[in-house]
Write a protein that holds these residues in place. Structure first.
Motif, PDB file in Angstrom:
ATOM      1  N   PRO A   1       0.847  -1.202   0.000  1.00  0.00           N
ATOM      2  CA  PRO A   1       0.000   0.000   0.000  1.00  0.00           C
ATOM      3  C   PRO A   1       0.883   1.253   0.000  1.00  0.00           C
ATOM      4  O   PRO A   1       1.996   1.232   0.532  1.00  0.00           O
ATOM      5  N   GLU A   2       0.359   2.332  -0.564  1.00  0.00           N
ATOM      6  CA  GLU A   2       1.162   3.550  -0.782  1.00  0.00           C
ATOM      7  C   GLU A   2       1.856   4.055   0.491  1.00  0.00           C
ATOM      8  O   GLU A   2       3.050   4.233   0.519  1.00  0.00           O
ATOM      9  N   GLY A   3       1.073   4.253   1.559  1.00  0.00           N
ATOM     10  CA  GLY A   3       1.640   4.960   2.717  1.00  0.00           C
ATOM     11  C   GLY A   3       2.496   4.103   3.634  1.00  0.00           C
ATOM     12  O   GLY A   3       3.213   4.625   4.480  1.00  0.00           O
ATOM     13  N   ASP A   4       2.435   2.766   3.465  1.00  0.00           N
ATOM     14  CA  ASP A   4       3.069   1.875   4.437  1.00  0.00           C
ATOM     15  C   ASP A   4       4.579   1.779   4.238  1.00  0.00           C
ATOM     16  O   ASP A   4       5.043   1.185   3.278  1.00  0.00           O
ATOM     17  N   LYS A   5       5.344   2.381   5.168  1.00  0.00           N
ATOM     18  CA  LYS A   5       6.806   2.393   5.002  1.00  0.00           C
ATOM     19  C   LYS A   5       7.428   1.051   5.425  1.00  0.00           C
ATOM     20  O   LYS A   5       8.470   0.641   4.945  1.00  0.00           O
ATOM     21  N   ASN A   6       6.791   0.354   6.370  1.00  0.00           N
ATOM     22  CA  ASN A   6       7.382  -0.887   6.894  1.00  0.00           C
ATOM     23  C   ASN A   6       7.082  -2.095   6.019  1.00  0.00           C
ATOM     24  O   ASN A   6       7.622  -3.165   6.229  1.00  0.00           O
ATOM     25  N   CYS A   7       6.173  -1.919   5.053  1.00  0.00           N
ATOM     26  CA  CYS A   7       5.746  -3.075   4.256  1.00  0.00           C
ATOM     27  C   CYS A   7       6.865  -3.528   3.311  1.00  0.00           C
ATOM     28  O   CYS A   7       7.633  -2.717   2.803  1.00  0.00           O
ATOM     29  N   HIS A   8       6.976  -4.820   3.100  1.00  0.00           N
ATOM     30  CA  HIS A   8       7.993  -5.359   2.179  1.00  0.00           C
ATOM     31  C   HIS A   8       7.431  -6.617   1.546  1.00  0.00           C
ATOM     32  O   HIS A   8       6.623  -7.322   2.154  1.00  0.00           O
ATOM     33  N   LEU A   9       7.880  -6.947   0.327  1.00  0.00           N
ATOM     34  CA  LEU A   9       7.360  -8.149  -0.339  1.00  0.00           C
ATOM     35  C   LEU A   9       7.990  -9.408   0.262  1.00  0.00           C
ATOM     36  O   LEU A   9       7.326 -10.401   0.450  1.00  0.00           O
ATOM     37  N   TRP A  10       9.302  -9.369   0.515  1.00  0.00           N
ATOM     38  CA  TRP A  10       9.928 -10.509   1.212  1.00  0.00           C
ATOM     39  C   TRP A  10      11.258 -10.064   1.801  1.00  0.00           C
ATOM     40  O   TRP A  10      11.843  -9.095   1.337  1.00  0.00           O
ATOM     41  N   THR A  11      11.725 -10.772   2.826  1.00  0.00           N
ATOM     42  CA  THR A  11      13.001 -10.418   3.447  1.00  0.00           C
ATOM     43  C   THR A  11      13.881 -11.654   3.459  1.00  0.00           C
ATOM     44  O   THR A  11      13.442 -12.752   3.116  1.00  0.00           O
ATOM     45  N   ILE A  12      15.107 -11.472   3.933  1.00  0.00           N
ATOM     46  CA  ILE A  12      16.065 -12.577   3.930  1.00  0.00           C
ATOM     47  C   ILE A  12      15.597 -13.699   4.857  1.00  0.00           C
ATOM     48  O   ILE A  12      15.848 -14.874   4.603  1.00  0.00           O
ATOM     49  N   VAL A  13      14.857 -13.332   5.904  1.00  0.00           N
ATOM     50  CA  VAL A  13      14.350 -14.355   6.838  1.00  0.00           C
ATOM     51  C   VAL A  13      13.359 -15.262   6.113  1.00  0.00           C
ATOM     52  O   VAL A  13      13.322 -16.475   6.340  1.00  0.00           O
ATOM     53  N   ASP A  14      12.556 -14.642   5.259  1.00  0.00           N
ATOM     54  CA  ASP A  14      11.540 -15.425   4.536  1.00  0.00           C
ATOM     55  C   ASP A  14      12.166 -16.521   3.680  1.00  0.00           C
ATOM     56  O   ASP A  14      11.544 -17.553   3.441  1.00  0.00           O
ATOM     57  N   LEU A  15      13.406 -16.289   3.209  1.00  0.00           N
ATOM     58  CA  LEU A  15      14.025 -17.274   2.313  1.00  0.00           C
ATOM     59  C   LEU A  15      14.099 -18.656   2.944  1.00  0.00           C
ATOM     60  O   LEU A  15      13.905 -19.668   2.278  1.00  0.00           O
TER      61      LEU A  15
END
Length: 800
Positions: free
Chosen positions: A255-269
């Protein structure tokens, strides 16, 4: 030189035009399928939906179920009947196309009739609510377009003939089929590069460099044709390309305003790797169950009357429909609609209401199970990818188990059906389930759409075991390059895990059909064998100048597709008698084939009963070339030079082998001159290409290349030949038509070399010659199959 150059340029231009046409046609076919599937599904879901909403209050739900059953059963019945008309149209068609591109011709696989049954059939199968996709059949139909268009003729419409003699060879046809199959993938997923790679990885065994660019162009034209028409028809925005493929995954973004949002991180791997393992295990289980089912079908259903297959597909439809209905009614959870609307992004309210199912739930809530089951599969995938927290873990688990079992049962029923979409949908539910558990139970901050996508990739990878093409197809379908690495890792892990247990689903079905597919390479230990261990030593051969009666008898009593052209070499025979080591290195083949050659002679003379003369003499007094023994004083060098440039040494053997010959006479060494195909021999006989024994071979009529290939791909059969029209004593000179320089191997070549030559060159026959150019055997595809090589290896170990 100039003429040839112009001709080559013209050919090249024609190729590009044809490749473009194939792409556009495949795009239009995709459009056609998509349009009608949408139409029928919309009709069905609207009527049934209204009926359910009314009946929930009045308590007449049995009626709604009957309505749904009536729709589904009638749709699937039509699809099933189409498969009865053309049995090759069943299934996804990918195993068949893979076999075709490997060099195995399965009857009827690229016919127009198959195409029509496949396209119309898949449209009704998908509309009939079976758990199948339309993506696999798109690949098959693309391949048929590729095979048929450049020929400008069809067996179905025999009367329509264009004078278009180009591309009349298996090689050209195979290239166009590769392009068509790639265009099919491109249209299905909106993934032109994925399509090209699919053709390269799964399809073609023989790939030339110039083909890559043409195939990519073909895929692009298919994608953009489909895109153009779909955008125009669905959004009324002509020329604004918005809907690339039949399967659209939508955009993954925060979403536009969400600064903390991410599609995936290294932990997710780490979780992705684990999901890959689970996906591989699930895929292996799916393949195992499906293989057992397929074996059961081959044993018990296929031998019975044909309509039993229709009954089976109707049974599957009935069970699927009832399961969907009952599961939605009893197991679905009612979830709050307001919560739903706030969490969903970038989708208008109308879209939400069109895919949400309120079945059996009070107002302001919706039924999450029905929302998955009572929608086209593409819509369900879209929802699993893009909606936050709207499906309960219980719903997802039940959905996955039901979907897994039903999809497994459905793939292999005699209707046109694909496997991509069911595997993606099942996998997406599995991924979504993992995301829910991590989100709620471990309180991790994750983007659940990513998990749904990775789940879909892991399950699909575990079932079909494709790597590079599947990665690219998924990246192109999501328009998100940042998913490249996670998808790649997941697919690799899924493939390794699955391969530990069994093969991919397409390879399993190829094996069940008994197709002699050649893999990419042989195992290392096969190199203990040499060409002489696996070749066929009992040859059926023709002479350069052979009598008509001899040819007819050979063609009538054998099923071989090619025959070596040989002469019996008297000069070598003398050395052979003296015990010359070099020549007698094929003496063990001679011993082994003494008996078989004698029986071959007997068989030939018996098969000649159809002719008045049963002699198999092949006397050709005319122009007999006799090499006089040289005077000692003559210049040896001069003589050798003269002999060196004679086109074929003693091409006029004075006799065919006869019953009275001694062993030595019968096993004169055979000098190898070339290969002639069965189709060419039949063609020569039908067109009366021969000369009388008192004339010279120069009087024999000559055929052009266009005349030789006119009947491609269905050559006439020797049994259609009217023997009364042929004079058995006439002689056919096959030397102008044979291939004088086929690839050959020495009898002690290692198997891996033989295999690589055979596979990369796309050969059908590989003659084995000894050190002095005498043919000792022939290798065909059958001699290189895995089973045959294993059997020979066992023999080798026993003898060692």
């Amino acid at each position: 030189e100039g003429m040839d150059n112009k001709k080559a340029k013209k050919y090249e231009a024609v190729r590009w035009i044809l490749v473009f046409t194939i792409g556009v046609t495949v795009g239009l076919v995709g459009m056609f399928v998509d349009f009608f599937v949408r139409l029928f599904s919309h009709l069905k879901f609207t009527l049934v939906g209204n009926s359910v909403e009314e009946c929930s209050e009045k308590g007449c739900l049995a009626l709604s179920l009957l309505e749904l059953l009536a729709f589904n059963m009638s749709f699937v019945f039509i699809a099933s009947v189409l498969v009865l008309i053309e049995p090759v149209a069943a299934g996804s068609g990918i195993p068949e196309i893979k076999s075709y591109l490997n060099g195995v011709k399965i009857p009827g696989i690229v016919r127009l009739r198959t195409f029509i049954c496949k396209i119309v059939g898949v449209l009704f199968t998908v509309s009939g609510g079976l758990f199948v996709g339309k993506e696999g059949p798109m690949i098959h139909s693309g391949a048929i377009v590729g095979a048929g268009l450049p020929q400008f003729q069809s067996i179905t419409f025999k009367k329509i003939r264009f004078d278009f003699p180009y591309f009349r060879s298996d090689r050209d046809k195979r290239d166009f089929v590769s392009a068509g199959a790639a265009a099919g993938v491109a249209a299905a997923f909106g993934a032109p590069i994925g399509g090209t790679l699919f053709s390269l990885e799964e399809g073609s065994s023989f790939w030339n460099q110039a083909l890559t660019w043409k195939v990519l162009f073909c895929s692009m034209s298919a994608t953009f044709t489909l895109n153009f028409f779909r955008s125009g028809i669905h959004f009324n925005k002509w020329g604004i390309f918005q809907l690339p493929g039949l399967l659209n995954f939508g955009e993954f973004k925060c979403p536009e305003g969400d600064k903390n949002c991410h599609l995936w991180t290294i932990v997710d791997l780490a979780f992705f790797v684990l999901m890959g393992v689970v996906g591989g295990l699930l895929g292996a289980l799916f393949n195992f169950v499906n293989k057992s089912l397929a074996k059961y079908r081959i044993r018990h259903i296929h031998p019975k009357a044909k309509f039993i297959r229709v009954l089976e597909s109707l049974l599957v439809t009935m069970v699927t429909t009832v399961v969907i209905f009952v599961a939605s009614m009893t197991l679905g959870e009612c979830r709050d609609l307001m919560f739903y609307i706030f969490t969903i992004l970038q989708v208008t309210l109308n879209d939400i209401h069109s895919t949400i199912r309120q079945f059996f739930c009070p107002n302001k809530t919706y039924n999450d199970m029905a929302t998955l089951f009572f929608n086209p599969q593409e819509a369900a995938i879209y929802q699993l990818f893009h909606q936050n927290g709207t499906f309960s873990p219980v719903t997802l688990s039940v959905f996955f188990v039901l979907y897994f079992l039903l999809a497994c049962w459905t793939y292999g029923v005699s209707v046109p059906s694909g496997l991509f979409v069911p595997a993606l949908l099942g996998g997406a539910a599995f991924g979504r389930l993992v995301a829910n558990l991590l989100n709620i139970n471990l309180g991790m901050d994750i983007y659940s759409g990513t998990y749904a996508l990775i789940g879909a990739a892991s399950f699909l990878g575990g079932v079909v075991r494709m790597t590079i093409s599947l990665t690219v197809i998924l990246i192109e379908s999501t328009n998100e390059i940042s998913y490249g690495l996670p998808i790649m890792i997941t697919l690799m892990v899924a493939k390794w895990t699955g391969d530990f247990f069994n093969k991919g689903i397409y390879d399993i079905h190829i094996d069940l059909k008994g197709v002699p597919l050649l893999e990419w390479e042989t195992e290392v230990e096969m190199d203990k064998l040499t060409a002489s261990d696996i070749m066929e030593p009992n040859l059926t051969y023709v002479y350069p100048h052979t009598r008509v009666q001899s040819l007819v008898s050979i063609l009538r009593t054998t099923v071989y597709h090619a025959f070596p052209v040989v002469t019996e070499n008297r000069q070598n025979e003398r050395d052979f008698m003296k015990g010359n080591i070099l020549v007698s290195n094929n003496i063990r083949f001679k011993k082994s084939s003494v008996v078989s050659r004698a029986s071959e002679q007997r068989r030939r003379s018996q098969s000649m009963k159809s002719y008045p003369s049963s002699e198999l003499r092949n006397v050709c007094d005319d122009q007999a070339v006799v090499v006089e023994p040289a005077e000692e004083g003559e210049d040896m060098l001069q003589q050798m030079l003269e002999r060196r440039y004679a086109p074929y040494p003693n091409l006029y053997p004075d006799q065919s082998p006869s019953e009275e010959w001694t062993m030595e006479e019968r096993f004169r060494p055979l000098t190898f001159h070339g290969l002639i195909l069965r189709s060419q021999l039949v063609n020569l006989l039908i067109r009366g290409v021969c000369y009388a024994e008192n004339q010279s071979s120069a009087t024999q009529p000559r055929l052009s290349y266009a005349e030789m290939t006119e009947d491609y791909p269905r050559y006439p059969d020797i049994h259609d030949l009217d023997l009364a029209l042929l004079n058995p004593r006439m002689i056919v000179d096959v030397t102008p038509y044979m291939n004088p320089c086929p690839y050959t191997v020495s009898s002690n070549t290692h198997i891996s070399q033989v295999f690589n030559l055979f596979r990369t060159m796309g050969l059908r026959h590989l003659p084995v010659v000894n050190a002095v150019g005498e043919i000792v055997g022939i290798i065909t595809r059958h001699n290189l199959t895995h089973e045959f090589l294993l059997a020979k290896l066992r023999q080798h170990y026993i003898t060692v």
